[in-house]
Scaffold this motif. Structure first.
Motif, PDB file in Angstrom:
ATOM      1  N   VAL A  97       6.165   7.278   5.009  1.00 39.99           N
ATOM      2  CA  VAL A  97       6.739   8.621   4.895  1.00 39.99           C
ATOM      3  C   VAL A  97       7.004   8.975   3.433  1.00 39.99           C
ATOM      4  O   VAL A  97       6.690  10.076   2.970  1.00 39.99           O
ATOM      5  CB  VAL A  97       8.041   8.718   5.729  1.00 39.99           C
ATOM      6  CG1 VAL A  97       8.744  10.041   5.450  1.00 39.99           C
ATOM      7  CG2 VAL A  97       7.728   8.566   7.209  1.00 39.99           C
ATOM      8  N   LYS A  98       7.583   8.032   2.699  1.00 40.96           N
ATOM      9  CA  LYS A  98       7.967   8.303   1.316  1.00 40.96           C
ATOM     10  C   LYS A  98       6.774   8.287   0.366  1.00 40.96           C
ATOM     11  O   LYS A  98       6.786   8.964  -0.668  1.00 40.96           O
ATOM     12  CB  LYS A  98       9.012   7.278   0.834  1.00 40.96           C
ATOM     13  CG  LYS A  98      10.398   7.471   1.405  1.00 40.96           C
ATOM     14  CD  LYS A  98      11.340   6.408   0.886  1.00 40.96           C
ATOM     15  CE  LYS A  98      12.785   6.756   1.185  1.00 40.96           C
ATOM     16  NZ  LYS A  98      13.287   7.863   0.348  1.00 40.96           N
ATOM     17  N   HIS A 153      16.419   4.858  -3.231  1.00 44.02           N
ATOM     18  CA  HIS A 153      16.624   5.471  -1.914  1.00 44.02           C
ATOM     19  C   HIS A 153      18.088   5.810  -1.671  1.00 44.02           C
ATOM     20  O   HIS A 153      18.406   6.774  -0.961  1.00 44.02           O
ATOM     21  CB  HIS A 153      16.110   4.514  -0.842  1.00 44.02           C
ATOM     22  CG  HIS A 153      16.368   4.942   0.564  1.00 44.02           C
ATOM     23  ND1 HIS A 153      15.668   5.957   1.177  1.00 44.02           N
ATOM     24  CD2 HIS A 153      17.253   4.479   1.500  1.00 44.02           C
ATOM     25  CE1 HIS A 153      16.105   6.109   2.423  1.00 44.02           C
ATOM     26  NE2 HIS A 153      17.071   5.237   2.642  1.00 44.02           N
ATOM     27  N   PHE A 154      19.014   5.030  -2.284  1.00 40.48           N
ATOM     28  CA  PHE A 154      20.442   5.223  -2.039  1.00 40.48           C
ATOM     29  C   PHE A 154      21.122   6.092  -3.093  1.00 40.48           C
ATOM     30  O   PHE A 154      22.341   6.261  -3.042  1.00 40.48           O
ATOM     31  CB  PHE A 154      21.135   3.864  -1.940  1.00 40.48           C
ATOM     32  CG  PHE A 154      20.784   3.119  -0.683  1.00 40.48           C
ATOM     33  CD1 PHE A 154      21.430   3.388   0.510  1.00 40.48           C
ATOM     34  CD2 PHE A 154      19.773   2.160  -0.687  1.00 40.48           C
ATOM     35  CE1 PHE A 154      21.095   2.712   1.677  1.00 40.48           C
ATOM     36  CE2 PHE A 154      19.433   1.481   0.470  1.00 40.48           C
ATOM     37  CZ  PHE A 154      20.088   1.758   1.648  1.00 40.48           C
ATOM     38  N   ARG A 159       0.822  -1.221   0.000  1.00 40.54           N
ATOM     39  CA  ARG A 159       0.000   0.000   0.000  1.00 40.54           C
ATOM     40  C   ARG A 159       0.851   1.264   0.000  1.00 40.54           C
ATOM     41  O   ARG A 159       0.425   2.306  -0.498  1.00 40.54           O
ATOM     42  CB  ARG A 159      -0.925   0.008   1.226  1.00 40.54           C
ATOM     43  CG  ARG A 159      -2.112  -0.947   1.115  1.00 40.54           C
ATOM     44  CD  ARG A 159      -2.888  -1.020   2.414  1.00 40.54           C
ATOM     45  NE  ARG A 159      -3.417   0.278   2.821  1.00 40.54           N
ATOM     46  CZ  ARG A 159      -4.557   0.796   2.380  1.00 40.54           C
ATOM     47  NH1 ARG A 159      -5.275   0.142   1.485  1.00 40.54           N
ATOM     48  NH2 ARG A 159      -4.985   1.966   2.827  1.00 40.54           N
ATOM     49  N   HIS A 160       2.029   1.170   0.578  1.00 36.92           N
ATOM     50  CA  HIS A 160       2.923   2.340   0.660  1.00 36.92           C
ATOM     51  C   HIS A 160       4.317   1.925   0.184  1.00 36.92           C
ATOM     52  O   HIS A 160       5.272   1.876   0.975  1.00 36.92           O
ATOM     53  CB  HIS A 160       2.968   2.875   2.089  1.00 36.92           C
ATOM     54  CG  HIS A 160       1.629   3.267   2.633  1.00 36.92           C
ATOM     55  ND1 HIS A 160       1.041   4.467   2.346  1.00 36.92           N
ATOM     56  CD2 HIS A 160       0.748   2.576   3.413  1.00 36.92           C
ATOM     57  CE1 HIS A 160      -0.131   4.538   2.949  1.00 36.92           C
ATOM     58  NE2 HIS A 160      -0.342   3.401   3.595  1.00 36.92           N
ATOM     59  N   ASN A 185      10.415  -0.993   7.498  1.00 37.11           N
ATOM     60  CA  ASN A 185      10.165  -0.866   6.065  1.00 37.11           C
ATOM     61  C   ASN A 185       8.821  -0.205   5.759  1.00 37.11           C
ATOM     62  O   ASN A 185       8.752   0.731   4.954  1.00 37.11           O
ATOM     63  CB  ASN A 185      10.267  -2.237   5.395  1.00 37.11           C
ATOM     64  CG  ASN A 185      10.453  -2.143   3.901  1.00 37.11           C
ATOM     65  OD1 ASN A 185      11.497  -1.714   3.426  1.00 37.11           O
ATOM     66  ND2 ASN A 185       9.444  -2.542   3.140  1.00 37.11           N
ATOM     67  N   PRO A 186       7.698  -0.657   6.369  1.00 42.61           N
ATOM     68  CA  PRO A 186       6.424   0.012   6.075  1.00 42.61           C
ATOM     69  C   PRO A 186       6.359   1.442   6.608  1.00 42.61           C
ATOM     70  O   PRO A 186       5.650   2.284   6.038  1.00 42.61           O
ATOM     71  CB  PRO A 186       5.383  -0.891   6.745  1.00 42.61           C
ATOM     72  CG  PRO A 186       6.135  -1.676   7.756  1.00 42.61           C
ATOM     73  CD  PRO A 186       7.518  -1.848   7.221  1.00 42.61           C
TER      74      PRO A 186
END
Length: 232
Positions: A176-177, A32-33, A24-25, A170-171
């Protein structure tokens, strides 16, 4: 115990719940890196190689930082997708080839090294480790940096605890992202997958035998980062 593959029913049930939350997210663990890689580039770097360039996201990011970039990938579909994504960038060249094939060509023309930076995101574990590291070291110019984001497999209690922390955070990172829930995900191009063959500790010992002074860190998203600078 590998929390990603354990048959324990309670852990598997928790894993299914976390998978639903992650779906879902979602967030791109590799993209990310990109900021870490861009921050880690040597001062004055002009040319980079991205090994296992996949869909070309990092190639575009490196080109956006002002570097001429070669991207290589042995997978035909990935190389095609990357070439299409980067076709508007004149300082970028995408080639379908292996690391060995590329190294043979480049070292024949640049025996002292051809690149100021070499990057690998989630591709090192597709290669034979020590031969690949030796090739990458040779391709770097003096003062150049090897920047790697890789996966590892848990072998020790510390590895397992770090994996559990990753599974739980992780979730939260995804929320946030990517705060807006995904209802109908659109599948992208198929990315070749392979399980890692080494733990964080095993990777550290094996790499440092070839590249003394390598900096290896455990990171979020079930990743480890590796950084090494070739002596000037």
């Amino acid at each position: 115990m590998d929390v990603r593959t354990t048959p324990n029913p309670l852990v598997r049930a928790a894993g299914r719940l976390l998978h639903r939350l992650n779906s879902r997210h979602p967030w791109d663990h590799n993209a990310h890196f990109h900021r870490w890689i861009l921050r880690s580039l040597p001062v004055g770097a002009t040319r980079a190689l991205d090994v296992g360039c996949g869909r070309g996201e990092l190639v575009r990011a490196l080109a956006g930082a002002g570097l001429a970039v070669d991207g290589i990938d042995p997978d035909q579909e990935m190389a095609y997708v990357a070439a299409q994504r980067c076709r508007d960038l004149p300082a970028v060249a995408i080639r379908r080839r292996t690391l060995d094939e590329h190294a043979d060509e480049m070292l024949a023309r640049h025996p002292e090294g051809a690149y100021d930076a070499i990057t690998l995101i989630a591709s090192l574990h597709h290669l034979e480790l020590e031969p690949a590291i030796s090739r990458l070291r040779a391709l770097l110019r003096p003062g150049g940096s090897l920047l790697v984001v890789t996966l590892t497999v848990p072998r020790t209690a510390a590895d397992t605890l770090w994996d559990i922390g990753n599974a739980l955070t992780n979730p939260l990172i995804g929320l946030v992202k990517h705060p807006r829930p995904v209802r109908d995900p659109v599948p992208g191009p198929r990315i070749p997958l392979r399980d890692p063959a080494w733990s964080h500790g095993e990777l550290r010992e094996r790499v440092r035998s070839v590249l003394p002074g390598t900096e290896l860190r455990r990171r979020e998203g079930f990743r480890s980062t590796l950084r090494w600078r070739k002596p000037a």
